[in-house]
Design a protein around this motif. Structure first.
Motif, mmCIF file in Angstrom:
data_model
loop_
_atom_site.group_PDB
_atom_site.id
_atom_site.type_symbol
_atom_site.label_atom_id
_atom_site.label_comp_id
_atom_site.label_asym_id
_atom_site.label_seq_id
_atom_site.Cartn_x
_atom_site.Cartn_y
_atom_site.Cartn_z
ATOM 1 N N PRO A 93 33.705 -71.341 20.469
ATOM 2 C CA PRO A 93 33.782 -70.235 22.122
ATOM 3 C C PRO A 93 34.543 -70.845 22.458
ATOM 4 C CG PRO A 93 32.043 -72.263 21.351
ATOM 5 C CD PRO A 93 33.425 -72.191 20.232
ATOM 6 N N GLU A 110 21.126 -79.752 26.709
ATOM 7 C CA GLU A 110 21.010 -79.702 25.168
ATOM 8 C C GLU A 110 19.384 -80.165 25.291
ATOM 9 O OE1 GLU A 110 23.984 -80.584 23.201
ATOM 10 O OE2 GLU A 110 25.137 -78.927 23.553
ATOM 11 N N ASP A 169 30.170 -70.866 26.382
ATOM 12 C CA ASP A 169 29.167 -72.719 26.161
ATOM 13 C C ASP A 169 29.283 -73.619 27.035
ATOM 14 O OD1 ASP A 169 28.110 -74.964 25.598
ATOM 15 O OD2 ASP A 169 29.356 -75.170 23.876
ATOM 16 N N THR A 170 28.637 -73.098 27.609
ATOM 17 C CA THR A 170 28.875 -73.815 29.342
ATOM 18 C C THR A 170 27.453 -74.618 30.181
ATOM 19 O OG1 THR A 170 27.663 -72.003 31.152
ATOM 20 C CG2 THR A 170 29.572 -71.708 30.529
ATOM 21 N N LYS A 260 18.543 -75.960 26.437
ATOM 22 C CA LYS A 260 18.887 -75.385 25.153
ATOM 23 C C LYS A 260 18.822 -76.005 24.195
ATOM 24 C CE LYS A 260 23.617 -75.815 25.187
ATOM 25 N NZ LYS A 260 25.116 -75.047 25.178
ATOM 26 N N VAL A 262 19.108 -76.828 20.624
ATOM 27 C CA VAL A 262 20.428 -77.013 19.888
ATOM 28 C C VAL A 262 20.121 -78.223 18.323
ATOM 29 C CG1 VAL A 262 22.686 -76.416 21.400
ATOM 30 C CG2 VAL A 262 22.200 -78.135 20.666
ATOM 31 N N LYS A 269 27.780 -75.486 16.536
ATOM 32 C CA LYS A 269 26.238 -76.276 17.442
ATOM 33 C C LYS A 269 25.690 -74.380 16.577
ATOM 34 C CE LYS A 269 27.700 -77.047 21.817
ATOM 35 N NZ LYS A 269 27.255 -77.066 22.900
ATOM 36 N N ASN A 340 21.565 -70.538 25.621
ATOM 37 C CA ASN A 340 22.226 -71.120 24.587
ATOM 38 C C ASN A 340 23.044 -70.081 24.460
ATOM 39 O OD1 ASN A 340 20.110 -71.875 22.721
ATOM 40 N ND2 ASN A 340 20.959 -72.630 22.490
ATOM 41 N N ALA A 341 24.827 -70.131 24.151
ATOM 42 C CA ALA A 341 26.065 -69.332 24.189
ATOM 43 C C ALA A 341 25.832 -68.411 23.049
ATOM 44 C CB ALA A 341 26.750 -70.468 24.111
ATOM 45 N N SER A 343 27.941 -67.644 20.976
ATOM 46 C CA SER A 343 28.126 -68.368 19.870
ATOM 47 C C SER A 343 27.364 -68.989 18.516
ATOM 48 C CB SER A 343 29.730 -69.183 20.620
ATOM 49 O OG SER A 343 29.256 -70.234 20.809
ATOM 50 N N GLU A 344 26.661 -69.943 19.843
ATOM 51 C CA GLU A 344 25.009 -70.335 19.122
ATOM 52 C C GLU A 344 24.299 -69.494 18.604
ATOM 53 O OE1 GLU A 344 25.956 -74.328 22.165
ATOM 54 O OE2 GLU A 344 24.249 -72.399 22.187
#
Length: 366
Positions: A93, A110, A169-170, A260, A262, A269, A340-341, A343-344
């Motif tokens: 990410p 998370e 992803d933060t 989020k 995960v 992730k 959620n990001a 990438s996830e």
């Protein structure tokens, strides 16, 4: 002679000014004639679209789409889809930017959702009050007949097509973000695209329909997505499974914290996935064959838990329809939440595709 020359110049300037004013007036008349009726009939959003602009509303509109508005065309797998039609390599990410001090932020936390009733190695959250024995239903083969010959067998689509995610992803998000986007690289379309690539790479035909059903009007999304389903079932008679790909939302805490879900898969992730299947217990059911969908959902849940423990939230079995009466292989899935990001959720989309592919391999007819 000098007086004549001066008069000629003055006449030319006057004529030029008159022509310029006339042209401007004509432009104003054209805009009024074409855009104002659109604005009056459908609001500012459609007026902007008629002018070649776009606007994502702060909140979904609660009015139906005009009947004259054409829906976007469907996109079969491999044609104008996000990506290049092959599996995207895993990339770490991107680092999140520093928050803009002019915008308010709130925390992202998370979580992992487990629980439910244990059924042969996986969990089910059963609120259906149907009284069915899930273990017995699991033993019944899904009414799905597929061949690994490239013919389309899976339809992927999204009723709420504009549902989007955090792009990084933060541990924070902007509180003024409406988490809606018509960009297929930033919304739920990109998640379904990852699943489609995996299934097709496994030898099964896929139709990924990217029709937008919830923008500019949110109300009526399921009616429009049912039209999309029926259109594809007619165009591709070999379709057996329809998957409505969504994202979830859990609300927020008093301090604005949003969660989020995960799971870690192979050290990376992924957003957790929830499969939803419904039933109709009414005296005159509109959804009488709901057990057929349940059989497929149970197989997918069992396969997903065996392949990727913790990735799948408990299967949600409830008195719902959500267009699952369209076929004997219709399900709905929720991938992550709005925080959620990308990438996830894209990684989760790939794993969802692997799970569907594994079930198709089990069911494939020679």
């Amino acid at each position: 002679m000098r007086k004549i020359a001066v008069k000629t110049v003055w006449m030319r300037k006057t004529a030029w000014a008159f022509c310029t004013a006339a042209a401007a007036a004509l432009c104003v008349w054209c805009i009024s004639d074409n855009l104002l009726p659109v604005f009056r009939a459908n609001g500012s959003t459609w007026a902007l679209r008629a002018a070649g602009l776009s606007l994502v509303p702060d909140t979904p509109a609660e009015t139906a789409l005009p009947e004259t508005t054409p829906l976007p065309e469907s996109t079969p797998q491999g044609e104008d889809m996000p990506g290049d039609g092959v599996l995207s390599p895993w990339t770490e990410p991107k680092a999140a930017p520093t928050p803009d001090p002019a915008r308010e932020t709130a925390p992202v936390a998370e979580t992992q959702l487990l629980g439910g009733k244990a059924v042969d190695g996986f969990s089910v959250k059963d609120t259906s009050e149907s009284g069915v024995d899930l273990l017995e239903e699991l033993q019944i083969d899904p009414d799905v007949h597929v061949k690994r010959d490239g013919s389309p067998v899976v339809l992927l689509y999204s009723t709420h097509t504009s549902e989007s995610f955090l792009q990084f992803d933060t541990d924070w998000y902007y509180t003024d973000d409406n988490f809606r986007s018509t960009d297929p690289d930033q919304n739920i379309v990109a998640v379904a695209a990852e699943a489609a690539k995996v299934i097709e790479a496994g030898g099964f035909g896929v139709v990924h329909d990217t029709t937008i059903h919830d923008y500019p009007a949110y109300s009526g999304s399921y009616q429009r997505s049912m039209e999309t389903i029926q259109k594809n079932l007619e165009a591709y008679p070999t379709l057996q499974i329809t998957v409505d790909v969504h994202r979830d939302a859990f609300g927020e805490e008093d301090d604005g914290t949003r969660y989020k879900p995960v799971a870690e898969v192979d050290g990376k992730k992924a957003a957790q996935i929830m499969i939803l299947t419904g039933c109709d217990l009414s005296e005159d059911p509109l959804f009488p064959d709901w057990r057929e969908n349940l059989h497929l959902a149970l197989r997918l849940q069992q396969k997903g838990e065996s392949l990727y423990p913790g990735l799948f939230r408990p299967l949600f079995f409830a008195q719902r329809n959500y267009n699952m009466d369209a076929s004997h292989g219709s399900i709905l899935v929720e991938v992550g939440t709005e925080v959620n990001a990308m990438s996830e959720v894209k990684y989760a989309g790939r794993l969802l595709g692997e799970t569907i592919l594994a079930v198709l391999n089990d069911l494939a007819e020679e």
